[in-house]
Design a protein around this motif. Structure first.
Motif, mmCIF file in Angstrom:
data_model
loop_
_atom_site.group_PDB
_atom_site.id
_atom_site.type_symbol
_atom_site.label_atom_id
_atom_site.label_comp_id
_atom_site.label_asym_id
_atom_site.label_seq_id
_atom_site.Cartn_x
_atom_site.Cartn_y
_atom_site.Cartn_z
ATOM 1 N N LEU A 186 0.834 -1.212 0.000
ATOM 2 C CA LEU A 186 0.000 0.000 0.000
ATOM 3 C C LEU A 186 0.870 1.264 0.000
ATOM 4 O O LEU A 186 0.563 2.230 -0.707
ATOM 5 C CB LEU A 186 -0.955 0.005 1.202
ATOM 6 C CG LEU A 186 -2.052 -1.070 1.175
ATOM 7 C CD1 LEU A 186 -3.006 -0.873 2.353
ATOM 8 C CD2 LEU A 186 -2.827 -1.072 -0.142
ATOM 9 N N MET A 198 2.124 1.854 -3.453
ATOM 10 C CA MET A 198 1.041 2.334 -4.316
ATOM 11 C C MET A 198 0.787 3.820 -4.082
ATOM 12 O O MET A 198 0.712 4.610 -5.032
ATOM 13 C CB MET A 198 -0.236 1.527 -4.058
ATOM 14 C CG MET A 198 -1.393 1.919 -4.962
ATOM 15 S SD MET A 198 -2.854 0.867 -4.735
ATOM 16 C CE MET A 198 -3.661 1.728 -3.389
ATOM 17 N N GLY A 255 3.545 6.201 -5.217
ATOM 18 C CA GLY A 255 3.625 6.258 -6.677
ATOM 19 C C GLY A 255 2.966 7.502 -7.272
ATOM 20 O O GLY A 255 3.310 7.921 -8.371
ATOM 21 N N TRP A 261 3.664 10.815 -11.052
ATOM 22 C CA TRP A 261 2.879 11.259 -12.211
ATOM 23 C C TRP A 261 1.974 12.456 -11.928
ATOM 24 O O TRP A 261 1.595 13.167 -12.863
ATOM 25 C CB TRP A 261 2.030 10.101 -12.773
ATOM 26 C CG TRP A 261 1.011 9.569 -11.814
ATOM 27 C CD1 TRP A 261 1.162 8.529 -10.947
ATOM 28 C CD2 TRP A 261 -0.323 10.067 -11.595
ATOM 29 N NE1 TRP A 261 0.010 8.342 -10.207
ATOM 30 C CE2 TRP A 261 -0.915 9.276 -10.581
ATOM 31 C CE3 TRP A 261 -1.093 11.093 -12.175
ATOM 32 C CZ2 TRP A 261 -2.216 9.478 -10.133
ATOM 33 C CZ3 TRP A 261 -2.386 11.291 -11.711
ATOM 34 C CH2 TRP A 261 -2.941 10.493 -10.715
ATOM 35 N N ARG A 268 -5.802 16.693 -15.089
ATOM 36 C CA ARG A 268 -7.175 16.210 -15.248
ATOM 37 C C ARG A 268 -7.873 15.955 -13.914
ATOM 38 O O ARG A 268 -9.088 16.168 -13.793
ATOM 39 C CB ARG A 268 -7.084 14.894 -16.056
ATOM 40 C CG ARG A 268 -8.365 14.243 -16.422
ATOM 41 C CD ARG A 268 -8.115 13.085 -17.415
ATOM 42 N NE ARG A 268 -7.315 11.995 -16.872
ATOM 43 C CZ ARG A 268 -7.810 10.965 -16.176
ATOM 44 N NH1 ARG A 268 -9.103 10.881 -15.940
ATOM 45 N NH2 ARG A 268 -7.027 10.007 -15.723
ATOM 46 N N LEU A 269 -7.121 15.481 -12.926
ATOM 47 C CA LEU A 269 -7.710 15.137 -11.630
ATOM 48 C C LEU A 269 -7.169 16.069 -10.555
ATOM 49 O O LEU A 269 -5.977 16.374 -10.533
ATOM 50 C CB LEU A 269 -7.334 13.699 -11.252
ATOM 51 C CG LEU A 269 -7.856 12.592 -12.169
ATOM 52 C CD1 LEU A 269 -7.119 11.287 -11.894
ATOM 53 C CD2 LEU A 269 -9.356 12.379 -11.962
ATOM 54 N N LEU A 300 -9.659 8.415 -4.837
ATOM 55 C CA LEU A 300 -9.549 7.210 -5.659
ATOM 56 C C LEU A 300 -8.508 6.236 -5.090
ATOM 57 O O LEU A 300 -8.725 5.021 -5.062
ATOM 58 C CB LEU A 300 -9.202 7.591 -7.104
ATOM 59 C CG LEU A 300 -10.337 8.293 -7.874
ATOM 60 C CD1 LEU A 300 -9.818 8.973 -9.148
ATOM 61 C CD2 LEU A 300 -11.421 7.297 -8.261
ATOM 62 N N TYR A 301 -7.370 6.754 -4.647
ATOM 63 C CA TYR A 301 -6.334 5.885 -4.083
ATOM 64 C C TYR A 301 -6.764 5.308 -2.734
ATOM 65 O O TYR A 301 -6.486 4.135 -2.440
ATOM 66 C CB TYR A 301 -5.014 6.639 -3.936
ATOM 67 C CG TYR A 301 -4.124 6.537 -5.163
ATOM 68 C CD1 TYR A 301 -4.422 7.240 -6.326
ATOM 69 C CD2 TYR A 301 -2.994 5.738 -5.164
ATOM 70 C CE1 TYR A 301 -3.609 7.162 -7.448
ATOM 71 C CE2 TYR A 301 -2.164 5.650 -6.285
ATOM 72 C CZ TYR A 301 -2.480 6.363 -7.424
ATOM 73 O OH TYR A 301 -1.662 6.270 -8.539
ATOM 74 N N ASP A 337 -9.712 4.651 -1.828
ATOM 75 C CA ASP A 337 -10.686 3.611 -2.154
ATOM 76 C C ASP A 337 -9.990 2.322 -2.604
ATOM 77 O O ASP A 337 -10.345 1.220 -2.161
ATOM 78 C CB ASP A 337 -11.634 4.137 -3.249
ATOM 79 C CG ASP A 337 -12.546 3.043 -3.778
ATOM 80 O OD1 ASP A 337 -13.356 2.531 -2.980
ATOM 81 O OD2 ASP A 337 -12.422 2.684 -4.957
ATOM 82 N N MET A 338 -8.980 2.444 -3.474
ATOM 83 C CA MET A 338 -8.257 1.244 -3.922
ATOM 84 C C MET A 338 -7.510 0.580 -2.767
ATOM 85 O O MET A 338 -7.428 -0.646 -2.694
ATOM 86 C CB MET A 338 -7.294 1.581 -5.059
ATOM 87 C CG MET A 338 -8.004 1.856 -6.384
ATOM 88 S SD MET A 338 -6.819 2.180 -7.741
ATOM 89 C CE MET A 338 -6.166 0.532 -8.037
ATOM 90 N N LEU A 349 -8.340 0.628 0.412
ATOM 91 C CA LEU A 349 -9.337 -0.065 1.248
ATOM 92 C C LEU A 349 -9.791 -1.360 0.586
ATOM 93 O O LEU A 349 -9.873 -2.407 1.233
ATOM 94 C CB LEU A 349 -10.547 0.845 1.480
ATOM 95 C CG LEU A 349 -10.403 1.855 2.608
ATOM 96 C CD1 LEU A 349 -11.458 2.952 2.497
ATOM 97 C CD2 LEU A 349 -10.542 1.154 3.967
ATOM 98 N N ARG A 350 -10.083 -1.280 -0.701
ATOM 99 C CA ARG A 350 -10.550 -2.493 -1.390
ATOM 100 C C ARG A 350 -9.475 -3.577 -1.415
ATOM 101 O O ARG A 350 -9.776 -4.771 -1.330
ATOM 102 C CB ARG A 350 -10.997 -2.153 -2.810
ATOM 103 C CG ARG A 350 -12.348 -1.438 -2.814
ATOM 104 C CD ARG A 350 -13.021 -1.557 -4.148
ATOM 105 N NE ARG A 350 -12.606 -0.515 -5.077
ATOM 106 C CZ ARG A 350 -12.817 -0.556 -6.386
ATOM 107 N NH1 ARG A 350 -13.396 -1.617 -6.927
ATOM 108 N NH2 ARG A 350 -12.446 0.437 -7.175
ATOM 109 N N ALA A 351 -8.190 -3.158 -1.547
ATOM 110 C CA ALA A 351 -7.099 -4.140 -1.646
ATOM 111 C C ALA A 351 -7.001 -5.024 -0.401
ATOM 112 O O ALA A 351 -6.468 -6.137 -0.468
ATOM 113 C CB ALA A 351 -5.772 -3.421 -1.889
ATOM 114 N N VAL A 352 -7.499 -4.513 0.742
ATOM 115 C CA VAL A 352 -7.428 -5.308 1.979
ATOM 116 C C VAL A 352 -8.825 -5.674 2.510
ATOM 117 O O VAL A 352 -8.969 -6.079 3.652
ATOM 118 C CB VAL A 352 -6.610 -4.577 3.080
ATOM 119 C CG1 VAL A 352 -5.146 -4.454 2.671
ATOM 120 C CG2 VAL A 352 -7.195 -3.193 3.392
ATOM 121 N N SER A 353 -9.846 -5.479 1.664
ATOM 122 C CA SER A 353 -11.217 -5.805 2.081
ATOM 123 C C SER A 353 -11.752 -6.966 1.257
ATOM 124 O O SER A 353 -11.210 -7.270 0.192
ATOM 125 C CB SER A 353 -12.138 -4.597 1.894
ATOM 126 O OG SER A 353 -11.668 -3.494 2.639
#
Lengths: 198, 198
Positions: B159, B162, B165, B169, B175-176, B184-185, B187-188, B190-194
Motif C-alpha cells: 500500500l 502504491m 507512486g 505522475w 485532469r484530476l 480514488l487511491y 478507495d483502492m 481499502l478495497r485491496a485489503v477488504s
C-alpha cells in the motif's frame, strides 16, 4: 574469414553495458565518467566510443532496451481471455521480470531526469505502451462487469507502482518466496479493482 | 543584545538545506560538490562547514528531518477508532504529504545507497516506525474482521508503494484534482485489503 567466437568486438558491447548499468545504479548517471566505465571494463576510454556516441546514448540504450525487452516479453505471454486471469498473469509477470533486473529498474525510474528531451519522450512513449496494456485489461474487465473502476488510467498507475515496489524490499532467501509474494500481490491487485467502491 | 531577525546565521541553514535538496534531487548526491552547494546559496564553500560537518552529514540531516517531520505530522492527526476510517485517513495523509515534497521523497528513496551504514540504519529505523503505524491499522482491522490480510507486513509495503507512486505522475492543474486522487487511491487501498482473498 569465419567470425571468431568471443572476439573482443562481440564481448565488449555487453560488458560496457553491464559496467555502465552497475555504475549508474551505484553512483548515479551524472557522477559516472566514460573513463570510469572503461576502467571497469578494462579497456581504454577511447574504445568506448567505438561502441557508443557518448554517455547520454549509453544511458538511452540501456533504458530503451529495458523497456523494449519488457514489452516483447509481455507480448509473448499466452493470452488469457478472462480479465481476472489476465490481471493475475500481469501482476506475476511484472514482479518476476522486475525482481530479476534491480539495477535496470532503479535506473529506469531514477535517471529519467538525466535523459535529453528527445530521449525522454521516446522512453515515455514505451512506458505508455506498457501501461496501456494493463489499462486495457482493466477497462475490458470493467466493461464485462468483472472490475469496478472509477478511473482506469489512474488504477493502472496505482497498480504498477504497487507491484514495482516489491523491488525495494524483496530479497531472495527471506521469509517469503518469490512465488508467495507474486500470489499475495496479485491478490491485492485483483481486490483493489474488484467489488463495489467503498 | 536582541537577536537580529533575518541574520545570516538564521537564513543560511535553511538556504543550504534547500539548495542541497534541489541539487541532490537534480543531479544525484555523488555528482554534487560542497562547492556547488555553496555557489547555489551564494556563500564561500568554507561557510558550509560552519553549518554541517560534511556532505554525508547534510544528506543524513535532510533524510532524517524528512522522516521525523513525517512521523510527527502523522502522530498529530486526530485518532479515528474505525480501522477503515484510519486507513482512509492514512492514505489521504500520505499522498498529500508526499505531493508537497517531491524532492525530499525522491531523495528519501534514491539516495539510501549513498548513506553510510550507521546513517542508513538510523533512516531505516524511522521508516520502519512509519510502516509500523500502517501495519497496526491493518492488523487491528483484520482482528476486528474489517480487513482480510494474508500478510500484514507485506500488505503495508504494497500500500505504501502504491500511495507513494502518485508522486511519479501527479501534476497540479491536470485532469484530476489532488482531492480526486486522494479519494480514488484511498478507495483502492481499502478495497485491496477488504473482501475475501480472490
Amino acid at each position: 574469414m569465419a567470425r571468431k567466437i568471443g572476439s573482443s568486438s562481440e564481448i565488449t558491447g555487453p560488458r560496457i553495458r553491464d559496467a555502465a548499468l552497475r555504475l549508474f545504479a551505484r553512483h548515479g548517471f551524472a557522477a559516472v565518467s566514460m573513463r570510469q566505465i572503461a576502467a571497469e571494463v578494462g579497456v581504454q576510454a577511447g574504445a568506448l566510443y567505438l561502441y557508443t556516441a557518448d554517455k547520454q546514448a549509453l544511458l538511452f540504450d540501456l533504458m530503451q532496451d529495458h523497456m523494449t525487452d519488457l514489452l516483447c516479453t509481455l507480448q509473448a505471454l499466452p493470452q488469457c481471455s478472462d480479465p481476472a486471469a489476465q490481471l493475475d498473469q500481469f501482476a506475476r509477470f511484472h514482479i518476476g521480470y522486475h525482481l530479476d533486473r534491480p539495477d535496470a529498474v532503479f535506473i529506469a525510474y531514477m535517471e529519467l531526469r538525466s535523459l535529453s528531451p528527445e530521449n525522454f519522450a521516446a522512453i515515455e512513449s514505451l512506458r505508455r505502451r506498457y501501461e496501456t496494456h494493463l489499462q486495457e485489461i482493466l477497462s475490458e474487465g470493467a466493461a464485462k462487469g468483472v472490475f469496478t473502476l472509477s478511473d482506469a488510467k489512474m488504477a493502472t498507475l496505482a497498480l504498477i507502482a504497487m507491484l514495482t515496489g516489491v523491488t525495494n524490499w524483496y530479497r531472495e532467501g527471506g521469509r517469503l518466496s518469490r512465488s508467495d509474494v507474486q500470489t499475495l500481490y496479485a491478490d491485492m491487485a485483483l481486490r483493489a479493482v474488484s467489488g463495489p467502491p467503498i
